[in-house]
Design an enzyme around this catalytic site. Structure first.
Site, mmCIF file in Angstrom:
data_model
loop_
_atom_site.group_PDB
_atom_site.id
_atom_site.type_symbol
_atom_site.label_atom_id
_atom_site.label_comp_id
_atom_site.label_asym_id
_atom_site.label_seq_id
_atom_site.Cartn_x
_atom_site.Cartn_y
_atom_site.Cartn_z
ATOM 1 N N HIS A 116 0.814 -1.214 0.000
ATOM 2 C CA HIS A 116 0.000 0.000 0.000
ATOM 3 C C HIS A 116 0.848 1.265 0.000
ATOM 4 O O HIS A 116 0.281 2.358 -0.070
ATOM 5 C CB HIS A 116 -0.954 0.012 1.199
ATOM 6 C CG HIS A 116 -2.196 -0.783 0.973
ATOM 7 N ND1 HIS A 116 -3.386 -0.226 0.565
ATOM 8 C CD2 HIS A 116 -2.430 -2.119 1.068
ATOM 9 C CE1 HIS A 116 -4.299 -1.169 0.439
ATOM 10 N NE2 HIS A 116 -3.743 -2.333 0.743
ATOM 11 N N HIS B 261 7.223 -7.646 3.953
ATOM 12 C CA HIS B 261 5.792 -7.403 4.079
ATOM 13 C C HIS B 261 4.921 -8.575 3.646
ATOM 14 O O HIS B 261 4.040 -9.012 4.383
ATOM 15 C CB HIS B 261 5.393 -6.166 3.278
ATOM 16 C CG HIS B 261 3.927 -5.874 3.357
ATOM 17 N ND1 HIS B 261 3.331 -5.393 4.504
ATOM 18 C CD2 HIS B 261 2.918 -6.037 2.453
ATOM 19 C CE1 HIS B 261 2.033 -5.253 4.303
ATOM 20 N NE2 HIS B 261 1.757 -5.635 3.073
#
Length: 754
Positions: free
Chosen positions: A241, A292
């Site tokens: 993101h 991540h």
């Protein structure tokens, strides 16, 4: 006397036997009750995740669609080219002088009336703590300080390696936090429970700091502030993101422009560059790898350590190296004579068992990397057939957009070969990353673990891969690691071990889907590198609810979201139900209902299990599907003067329409200017073979500008689509926009104008 003495013992034994039976009965009832609650919780979780991942697929496809249009559009002027670059190819890296201009914070004045926090550089611990307190009190940081903080953060991040190396020798422990997604309360609670960052208390925040939550800017400012105060003890990894293209859909771009209306464009521009400089991973004591998303069978830590991460601006789409005119022409001719094995765009018909993904590697690359067994291969198409299908697919997609916008349809003719926009690109721009580098970053930011062996394309999200225990084991052995810590997935308890406790998922945004839906968690690593999990719940209201009340509340929220999803596909569902109702009785069996719903929505949910909560059956175990679809429409929020079919279209496409609006709004002003509208319309009309003059475009823009202020805001944009749909639904199918000629006198006619 002996007989009298035995009576109490017999009585005691009988009571004990009854007590044991009662305890066993209660235990059996309790286990059954907990099993039912767990089943409800699992179904609820599946609903939330399926809807979330479906939204991610839509975002990837929408971005890829616009990028495909731009790649095959030749601008007719320098201004046209610049505007399109700002709109759709913003992933091109800003140059240093441009960044200096965007971070020109000294020209921004702080008024005397400003009562928020003040910052001075170099930052001190007191400044960071004051910033946390100010945000807790809902104060806003002035744009000057935001720009200054981002400027300093960028200077620091540029100096960092792609993979940070940290050691527990210098800290008592290292705390790893997962996704925060703009939830400031969770960040504050972590600092309250675990302590503020310090030389003895190091932190690693593992990406996805922004989007979805309402305080993404505040979270980002706090993280950057502590990173500058403790550059050796406070580390940030990039998430999927931290990407300007993803921010367009999931709220961060909108939040920045709402909070900083004057300087928001500057902030977004420098943020795009700052995100590119975030490190990709962190390695603790050379034994624990923190990243991540995950890994794949192609993950190469050596390559990740040396690639230029600043070139990876967006992971949604791979951008090839720019070509000059001669190279572009030679490549076009070569493609006409033979590139039958080229990967097809996402909107071409593909395997139904494995949905198309724009992030999926080509067949050749997948085979070379060992992922070919999981990616379906098709028979190579003839180049002319491939070109025809591409043009036809684009025409169909644009036809729908044109009908909604009220532009006349023209007769079908053979379309000329599209030109590549790269032919006119600036040859002096920054070199693009290689496809191998881009794929490496996509995999570590988007991938998820799976229980099965192997590695296959992650078609649920639309990017990255699913990696199995054998892939994890191979990576750990290759680099002599003992644990992989990742985030990226919301977990009910805030964490989850898998792959023989060699992969740990940490998610730090509590109540992610709904209040009470999940806990947050973080993990602490000491010198022994034994993970110690700490769970938390930021919302106090959840502590007053019983387990049954909490699950019921979350379940109802999930079912409401699912009903909205079903309503958004009412027309498709009706058509599918009729296939199972050959006699046109209006009734179908529950099994047919479940099969039809799954074939339309493709969410992979246990529809037979969910059916009693979504639709009532008749005594003969049949379902009245028409009345059920009508009930779905009644349960949606009331919209006056909107027909059910039109409301369905708005529900289905609202997120896409809002994303399209922000793409066209290239300067992030919150409005679409006439210039932006004209250039975008020329892009569409070029592919629709519609000869629309500038006067016609101006008339169309004025018809959408309902308040006559010379620009189009988001509400006017959505209202135009609503009115176009109304005018179409009132007319005969042949009379809808598109059945008329394309002369200039008809150009301004649109449903919005009516």
């Amino acid at each position: 006397m002996g007989s009298g003495a035995s009576n109490p013992h017999r009585f005691t034994f009988q009571n004990a036997e009854k007590a044991f039976k009662a305890a066993a009965l209660i235990q059996r009832w309790f286990r059954r009750c907990m099993a039912r609650l767990e089943m409800r919780r699992h179904c609820t979780w599946s609903i939330f995740q399926s809807i979330e991942y479906a939204g991610q697929q839509d975002q990837v496809k929408l971005h890829d669609f616009f990028s495909y249009l731009v790649d095959h559009f030749t601008p007719s002027s320098h201004n046209e080219r610049d505007l399109l670059n700002r709109m759709f190819t913003e992933e091109r890296s800003p140059q240093d002088p441009e960044m200096e201009n965007c971070s020109d914070y000294e020209s921004v004045q702080v008024p005397d009336s400003y009562t928020g926090p003040h910052l001075s550089f170099p930052l001190l611990r007191e400044h960071a703590i004051a910033l946390v307190e100010a945000f807790r009190l809902r104060q806003r940081l002035h744009a000057r300080y935001v720009l200054n903080l981002l400027h300093e953060a960028r200077k620091h991040l540029i100096q960092l390696p792609n993979i940070n190396h940290v050691s527990t020798c210098y800290s008592e422990e290292i705390t790893v936090c997962g996704d925060l997604h703009g939830q400031l309360d969770d960040l504050i609670l972590i600092f309250y429970k675990n302590g503020l960052p310090s030389p003895e208390r190091a932190y690693v925040f593992n990406g996805d700091f922004v989007d979805r939550g309402k305080d993404s800017v505040d979270v980002l400012m706090v993280l950057f502030a502590f990173m500058l105060v403790y550059p050796k003890e406070f580390h940030l990894n990039r998430g999927n993101h931290e990407d300007h293209a993803v921010n367009l859909r999931y709220g961060f771009t909108k939040e920045v422009m709402q909070k900083y209306k004057i300087h928001g464009k500057k902030i977004l521009k420098i943020l795009q560059d700052v995100f590119c400089w975030l490190p990709l991973a962190t390695l603790v004591d050379e034994k624990v790898l923190i990243l991540h998303g995950g890994v794949s069978d192609m993950t190469d830590l050596e390559l990740l350590a040396k690639l230029d991460r600043h070139k990876i601006v967006s992971t949604l789409r791979y951008k090839t190296r720019k070509e000059n005119k001669k190279q572009a022409e030679e490549k076009r001719k070569a493609n006409q004579t033979g590139s039958a094995g080229s990967p097809s765009p996402w909107f071409l018909p593909q395997s139904r068992s494995l949905p198309s993904s724009p992030l999926r590697p080509s067949a050749h690359s997948a085979h070379r990397a060992g992922r070919s067994s999981s990616v379906p291969c098709s028979v190579p198409l003839d180049p002319k057939e491939l070109s025809r299908r591409v043009r036809r697919s684009v025409d169909l997609e644009l036809e729908r957009c044109r009908q909604q916008a009220g532009v006349p349809v023209i007769s079908e003719e053979e379309e000329p070969e599209p030109s590549a926009s790269e032919a006119d690109s600036d040859a002096q721009g920054r070199p693009e990353p290689s496809q191998e580098e881009w794929r490496q970053v996509v995999d570590i930011l988007w991938s998820d673990p799976m229980a099965q062996e192997g590695c296959r394309a992650n078609t649920v999200r639309g990017g990255g891969c699913y990696f199995g225990p054998n892939v994890t084991e191979a990576l750990l052995q290759k680099y002599n690691l003992q644990l992989l810590i990742r985030s990226h997935e919301c977990k009910p308890e805030g964490y989850e071990f898998c792959h023989g406790r060699k992969v740990l998922t940490i998610f730090s945004a509590s109540n992610y889907y709904e209040v009470g839906s999940n806990r947050g968690a973080y993990v602490k690593l000491g010198p022994a590198l034994i993970p110690h999990i700490v769970q938390f719940q930021a919302n106090k209201a959840t502590h007053t609810l019983t387990t049954r009340q909490r699950i019921s509340r979350v379940e109802e929220s999930a079912l409401t979201a699912l009903r909205a999803k079903l309503f958004a596909h009412s027309s498709d569902l009706l058509a599918e139900f009729k296939k199972h109702d050959q006699d046109n009785t209006g009734l179908i069996a529950p099994s047919d209902w479940a099969a039809a719903v799954e074939s339309v929505l493709r969410l992979g949910l246990p529809w037979r299990l969910l059916r009693p909560q979504l639709v009532n059956s008749l005594p003969d175990d049949k379902l009245e599907y028409k009345s059920w679809l009508g009930t779905l429409a009644q349960k949606q929020p009331s919209h006056q003067n909107i027909q059910s079919s039109l409301l369905e279209v708005l529900y289905r496409n609202r997120s896409n329409l809002e994303t399209i609006f922000r793409i066209i709004d290239s300067d992030h002003s919150g409005f679409i200017s006439l210039d932006e509208f004209r250039q975008t319309w020329k892009l569409f009309s070029c592919h629709m073979k519609a000869d629309v003059t500038d006067d016609c475009v101006c008339d169309l823009a004025r018809s959408i500008d309902f308040n006559r202020d010379g620009r189009i805001d988001i509400n006017e944009f959505l209202e135009a689509f609503r009115l176009v749909g109304q005018s179409c639904s009132k007319a005969d199918g042949s009379a809808c926009p598109g059945a008329t000629s394309t002369n200039s006198g008809d150009c301004g006619r649109s449903g919005a104008h009516q």
